[in-house]
Design a protein around this motif. Structure first.
Motif, PDB file in Angstrom:
ATOM      1  N   SER A 107      17.916 117.797 -12.783  1.00 34.96           N
ATOM      2  CA  SER A 107      19.120 116.958 -12.675  1.00 34.96           C
ATOM      3  C   SER A 107      19.385 116.298 -14.008  1.00 34.96           C
ATOM      4  CB  SER A 107      18.963 115.888 -11.599  1.00 34.96           C
ATOM      5  OG  SER A 107      18.148 114.845 -12.078  1.00 34.96           O
ATOM      6  N   GLY A 108      20.584 115.759 -14.150  1.00 34.22           N
ATOM      7  CA  GLY A 108      20.960 115.119 -15.403  1.00 34.22           C
ATOM      8  C   GLY A 108      20.066 113.935 -15.746  1.00 34.22           C
ATOM      9  N   SER A 109      19.790 113.117 -14.735  1.00 36.99           N
ATOM     10  CA  SER A 109      18.942 111.950 -14.991  1.00 36.99           C
ATOM     11  C   SER A 109      17.588 112.382 -15.549  1.00 36.99           C
ATOM     12  CB  SER A 109      18.716 111.154 -13.702  1.00 36.99           C
ATOM     13  OG  SER A 109      19.933 110.699 -13.180  1.00 36.99           O
ATOM     14  N   VAL A 112      17.713 113.332 -19.097  1.00 35.90           N
ATOM     15  CA  VAL A 112      17.692 112.138 -19.950  1.00 35.90           C
ATOM     16  C   VAL A 112      16.260 111.608 -20.071  1.00 35.90           C
ATOM     17  CG1 VAL A 112      18.439 109.716 -20.092  1.00 35.90           C
ATOM     18  CG2 VAL A 112      20.101 111.518 -19.552  1.00 35.90           C
ATOM     19  N   TYR A 141      26.632 105.353 -19.398  1.00 38.00           N
ATOM     20  CA  TYR A 141      25.964 105.737 -18.153  1.00 38.00           C
ATOM     21  C   TYR A 141      25.113 106.973 -18.444  1.00 38.00           C
ATOM     22  CZ  TYR A 141      24.893 107.481 -13.571  1.00 38.00           C
ATOM     23  OH  TYR A 141      24.202 107.926 -12.482  1.00 38.00           O
ATOM     24  N   HIS A 142      23.837 106.905 -18.069  1.00 39.70           N
ATOM     25  CA  HIS A 142      22.952 108.030 -18.348  1.00 39.70           C
ATOM     26  C   HIS A 142      22.137 108.476 -17.137  1.00 39.70           C
ATOM     27  CE1 HIS A 142      23.933 107.923 -22.602  1.00 39.70           C
ATOM     28  NE2 HIS A 142      23.840 106.608 -22.529  1.00 39.70           N
ATOM     29  N   GLY A 143      22.421 107.924 -15.949  1.00 37.13           N
ATOM     30  CA  GLY A 143      21.705 108.374 -14.763  1.00 37.13           C
ATOM     31  C   GLY A 143      21.035 107.225 -14.046  1.00 37.13           C
ATOM     32  N   GLU A 204      26.824 108.842 -25.067  1.00 38.02           N
ATOM     33  CA  GLU A 204      27.721 109.902 -24.605  1.00 38.02           C
ATOM     34  C   GLU A 204      28.755 110.132 -25.705  1.00 38.02           C
ATOM     35  OE1 GLU A 204      28.776 108.650 -20.193  1.00 38.02           O
ATOM     36  OE2 GLU A 204      28.044 106.997 -21.427  1.00 38.02           O
ATOM     37  N   ASP A 238      24.169 112.650 -24.973  1.00 36.93           N
ATOM     38  CA  ASP A 238      24.195 112.969 -23.546  1.00 36.93           C
ATOM     39  C   ASP A 238      25.557 113.584 -23.229  1.00 36.93           C
ATOM     40  OD1 ASP A 238      24.423 112.998 -20.816  1.00 36.93           O
ATOM     41  OD2 ASP A 238      23.693 110.960 -20.490  1.00 36.93           O
ATOM     42  N   ILE A 240      26.124 115.420 -20.583  1.00 34.82           N
ATOM     43  CA  ILE A 240      26.024 115.858 -19.189  1.00 34.82           C
ATOM     44  C   ILE A 240      27.402 115.880 -18.520  1.00 34.82           C
ATOM     45  CG2 ILE A 240      25.081 115.193 -16.927  1.00 34.82           C
ATOM     46  CD1 ILE A 240      22.522 114.316 -18.562  1.00 34.82           C
ATOM     47  N   ALA A 241      28.244 114.875 -18.847  1.00 35.56           N
ATOM     48  CA  ALA A 241      29.602 114.862 -18.286  1.00 35.56           C
ATOM     49  C   ALA A 241      30.580 115.650 -19.145  1.00 35.56           C
ATOM     50  CB  ALA A 241      30.078 113.428 -18.119  1.00 35.56           C
ATOM     51  N   LYS A 267      25.478 118.742 -15.052  1.00 33.90           N
ATOM     52  CA  LYS A 267      26.741 118.789 -14.296  1.00 33.90           C
ATOM     53  C   LYS A 267      27.420 120.177 -14.286  1.00 33.90           C
ATOM     54  CE  LYS A 267      27.813 114.061 -13.484  1.00 33.90           C
ATOM     55  NZ  LYS A 267      27.312 112.912 -14.249  1.00 33.90           N
TER      56      LYS A 267
END
Ligand SMILES: *Cc1c(COP(=O)(O)O)cnc(C)c1O
Length: 412
Positions: A107-109, A112, A141-143, A204, A238, A240-241, A267
């Motif tokens: 998962s993304g979290s 990280v 926001y990173h998870g 991000e 990051d 991820i998004a 994601k």
């Protein structure tokens, strides 16, 4: 309403029993989510940035089914497989040249967490054990895991409760909230004062997502990276998004061609089919890190890697840049004028992301029900009403989303 769901299941960022009933979904296809009650809604969220090709895509379905016939999973400790090999090769080719070593997570979290761990271990092995802090932007926001939480915005409320438990890191002004030079001055002052204790900066690139849906000048990345280099602080992006086209570039870092030391992806990596993430780093850092004591049970899951391979191929073989530019044009034409609306504070648009910040908190249940009546699925939060639709959305479908946004604002 399903009573088992309502009484027994925790939904994201929610209570159980759930205060807002979750809508029962029976299927999804293209950009449409089919609700069990017969209503059909256009997914304006891409299931949280991930379903970039929409649902039930034949190529992606085929990738999963083909892999399922071979094996759905094997442990990655001591074993390997073609889907992971192919995916790692693709990611190394697509990301900046310096990034060559891939660590898959589920998962993304966790991607990280792996990135933070790599940074700490890298400096530890260089006998710089004082470098155990991170610096990050406000509004990030990173998870939701502990390491990731500790670098999320400390004030926006999401993880406020854990403030006393979380390690204290350095939060600097975000270029999305103050002038770029002011943000850079703040970063430089923090690095001047504390870089001997800072392992890495994590941020991000260009778009701060779940921490507030804010956009900033990509030039900040180049200058922040130079400051981090000067102070011997690793630079973790990051994506991820933002990764896989969302901002109009394949990766947001390409706006300025910055080369991070560590990059997190997730994601949209699997086109929203399955949970998979990756942390990618350089030869030098991987050597410095050595053995990484991290190994999720479902690391490099073959089904997830297969569908990631299919999703990336589908994306790169599509006119994705044109599709995203078309989405951006429609969002600009349809949403920009809302800036003049007395209930609107700001409208922010980049690539296939459209954000309307309102003057007041949104009543999520009420607004969501109104949106569903208009045939649209969005998940507003706080004062933000926003969309990041699948890249495959047609102009007509996108216009239904923007029209629904405008109508619900009128009816606030
Ligand atoms: C969603 C997100 C994460 C966390 O990913 P999960 O898969 O939900 O754990 C981390 N960073 C950013 C930028 C995200 O948008």
């Amino acid at each position: 309403m399903n009573t088992v769901d309502q009484q027994h299941i925790w939904h994201p960022y929610a209570k159980v029993p759930n205060e807002i009933n979750a809508h029962l979904v029976s299927s999804a296809s293209g950009v449409y989510i089919n609700l069990d009650n017969g209503q059909q809604v256009i997914d304006g969220m891409s299931s949280w940035w991930s379903a970039i090709h929409g649902y039930n895509h034949p190529n992606l379905n085929k990738a999963v089914v083909d892999q399922l016939g071979k094996m759905s999973h094997v442990m990655f400790g001591g074993l390997t497989h073609d889907p992971a090999i192919q995916l790692a090769q693709t990611l190394v080719e697509l990301t900046p040249e310096n990034l060559t070593k891939v660590f898959f997570t589920d998962s993304g979290s966790v991607a990280v967490e792996a990135a933070l761990k790599m940074a700490l271990q890298y400096w530890h092995n260089k006998s710089q054990i004082n470098k155990h802090k991170f610096v990050t932007l406000r509004g990030g926001y990173h998870g939701d895991t502990f390491g990731a939480m500790s670098v999320c915005d400390p004030d926006n409320g999401m993880h406020h409760l854990f403030a006393g438990v979380l390690p204290k890191h350095y939060f600097v002004k975000s270029p999305s909230m103050v002038a770029m030079d002011e943000a850079l001055d703040d970063l430089e002052a923090t690095l001047n004062a504390h870089s001997d204790t800072i392992a890495a900066m994590i941020l991000e690139p260009v778009v701060q997502g779940a921490g507030g849906m804010r956009i900033y000048n990509p030039q900040y990345l180049t200058k922040a990276k130079a400051l981090c280099d000067k102070h011997q602080v690793l630079f973790i992006l990051d994506e991820i998004a933002t990764g896989f086209g969302r901002t109009g570039e394949l990766f947001a870092l390409e706006y300025v061609d910055v080369e991070p030391d560590i990059l997190c992806l997730g994601k949209a990596l699997t086109g929203g089919y399955m949970t998979l993430a990756a942390t990618i780093t350089t030869d030098e850092i991987s050597q410095g890190v050595g053995t990484l004591m991290h190994g999720p049970t479902f690391m490099a899951n073959p089904l997830a890697c297969s569908v990631a391979n299919a999703s990336i191929e589908l994306l790169l073989n599509s006119p994705w840049q044109d599709n995203i530019a078309d989405i951006e044009t429609v969002l600009n034409i349809e949403l920009s004028s809302l800036r003049l609306h007395d209930k609107v504070v700001d409208v922010r648009i980049l690539g296939a992301i459209g954000v309307v910040e309102l003057t007041q908190e949104i009543n999520v249940e009420k607004v969501q029900n109104q949106l569903i009546e208009h045939g649209v699925w969005l998940r507003p939060y706080g004062k933000l009403l926003y969309t990041m639709p699948p890249f495959s959305i047609s102009k007509q479908e996108l216009l239904l989303i923007t029209k629904a946004i405008k109508t619900v604002i009128e009816e606030l």
